[in-house]
Write a protein that holds these residues in place. Structure first.
Motif, PDB file in Angstrom:
ATOM      1  N   VAL A 112       0.884  -1.171   0.034  1.00 16.15           N
ATOM      2  CA  VAL A 112      -0.022  -0.112  -0.065  1.00 16.15           C
ATOM      3  C   VAL A 112       0.849   1.179  -0.025  1.00 16.15           C
ATOM      4  CG1 VAL A 112      -1.742   1.295   1.413  1.00 16.15           C
ATOM      5  CG2 VAL A 112      -1.985  -1.257   1.070  1.00 16.15           C
ATOM      6  N   ALA A 113       1.698   1.329   0.841  1.00 15.19           N
ATOM      7  CA  ALA A 113       2.842   2.401   1.097  1.00 15.19           C
ATOM      8  C   ALA A 113       3.482   2.793  -0.036  1.00 15.19           C
ATOM      9  CB  ALA A 113       3.475   2.577   2.282  1.00 15.19           C
ATOM     10  N   TYR A 114       4.015   1.639  -0.645  1.00 12.93           N
ATOM     11  CA  TYR A 114       4.828   1.772  -1.989  1.00 12.93           C
ATOM     12  C   TYR A 114       4.096   2.138  -3.150  1.00 12.93           C
ATOM     13  CZ  TYR A 114       7.843   0.452  -5.799  1.00 12.93           C
ATOM     14  OH  TYR A 114       8.606   0.686  -7.138  1.00 12.93           O
ATOM     15  N   GLU A 115       2.949   1.684  -3.053  1.00 11.54           N
ATOM     16  CA  GLU A 115       2.095   2.229  -4.335  1.00 11.54           C
ATOM     17  C   GLU A 115       1.782   3.755  -4.273  1.00 11.54           C
ATOM     18  OE1 GLU A 115      -0.792   0.101  -6.440  1.00 11.54           O
ATOM     19  OE2 GLU A 115       0.028  -1.991  -5.992  1.00 11.54           O
ATOM     20  N   MET A 116       1.632   3.990  -3.172  1.00 11.07           N
ATOM     21  CA  MET A 116       1.069   5.396  -2.766  1.00 11.07           C
ATOM     22  C   MET A 116       2.375   6.401  -3.166  1.00 11.07           C
ATOM     23  SD  MET A 116      -1.878   6.235  -1.727  1.00 11.07           S
ATOM     24  CE  MET A 116      -1.512   7.888  -0.651  1.00 11.07           C
TER      25      MET A 116
END
Length: 299
Positions: free
Chosen positions: A23-27
């Motif tokens: 989630v954090a990486y895609e953000m």
């Protein structure tokens, strides 16, 4: 946050860690920033009253997304001052990521760059809804909007992304075949051989971060891209250049070495059997995760 006798809150966090990192990486498009977000998420989770948490997954995603949103607003300003093209930090990924077609597309260099054109809130809504299938009410709680407003944002973001994403993502087998043709063409340094594997409007973007040489702007058009690639090979006379097929962000890529040392990673986007996008990350600060796999998951 490890060990066989871990506390219940640690075990719960570790059970969702790969999901939260994804989630954090895609953000953010940065593994370094994603790890910082996870550390902040852990600190909030450790302090939370878990007796009041009905859904641990939803709660942890909510914390992670909020932290990522805060960081995204900060790093957007930092990226405006970045030297040359900014590309996402490439991740060597495990085979299961490539097999999950939707996940592989969502973390591909091509789509991650499209996500960069969204506002922070649009990006959060799109990622949570389209990739992780979070319901509108939960997304509303994350971004501080009403469910009706979130639906409108989701529609607007989806329309924006659909207009810019690859029309038909290549299958893993097709991608590998095109990559091998490209690899052979690069090895010959023959512009004509390169033209045969490049789409007419192919784009080459290089990220040197001001440390390594790279074009300051994307190069567009098969002729120009082929000439640049062939010319670049010509300037490396006396240097041993090797390319190794690999899988980065769930998609085919080449690990490039000069005299045995990693020079960068070149990821590709394939449309209609030809390469539509080439993304060459040379910035040394972004190459720490190209030799050992990073697990990504939507679950």
């Amino acid at each position: 946050m490890s060990g066989s006798s871990a506390e219940p809150e640690t075990e719960a966090f570790l059970a969702y860690r790969n999901l939260l990192f994804t989630v954090a990486y895609e953000m953010l498009g940065s593994a370094t920033d994603a790890e910082d977000v996870l550390q902040e998420t852990w600190l909030q989770w450790a302090k939370a009253n878990r007796e009041q948490v009905r859904d641990q997954r939803a709660f942890l995603i909510r914390i992670t997304t909020r932290q990522a949103l805060n960081r995204l607003r900060t790093i957007k300003r930092r990226r405006e001052a970045y030297v040359g093209c900014w590309l996402p930090e490439p991740l060597l990924t495990t085979p299961d990521v490539a097999e999950d077609v939707e996940l592989a597309e969502s973390v591909s260099m091509a789509l991650m760059l499209v996500l960069e054109t969204l506002s922070p809130t649009e990006r959060a809504v799109f990622v949570l809804r389209e990739v992780f299938v979070v319901d509108y009410a939960e997304i509303a709680a994350v971004v501080g909007k009403s469910p009706a407003a979130v639906r409108q944002i989701a529609h607007r973001a989806r329309r924006h992304v659909d207009a810019r994403r690859p029309r038909r993502p290549a299958s893993p087998n097709e991608g590998r075949a095109v990559l091998e043709s490209f690899r052979s063409a690069v090895a010959t340094g023959n512009p004509q051989a390169l033209l045969e594997v490049l789409a007419p409007q192919a784009v080459l973007a290089g990220d040197g971060g001001g440390v390594k040489h790279a074009a300051l702007r994307p190069v567009t058009g098969a002729d120009r891209v082929a000439r640049m690639l062939a010319g670049g090979m010509g300037r490396l006379e006396g240097t041993i250049v090797t390319t190794e097929p690999t899988v980065v962000n769930g998609n085919p890529a080449l690990l490039v070495r000069l005299d045995g040392e990693i020079d960068g990673v070149m990821a590709i986007a394939v449309e209609d059997g030809r390469i539509a996008g080439l993304y060459y990350v040379r910035n040394p600060e972004k190459l720490s995760r190209v030799t050992s796999a990073t697990p990504l998951t939507r679950h």
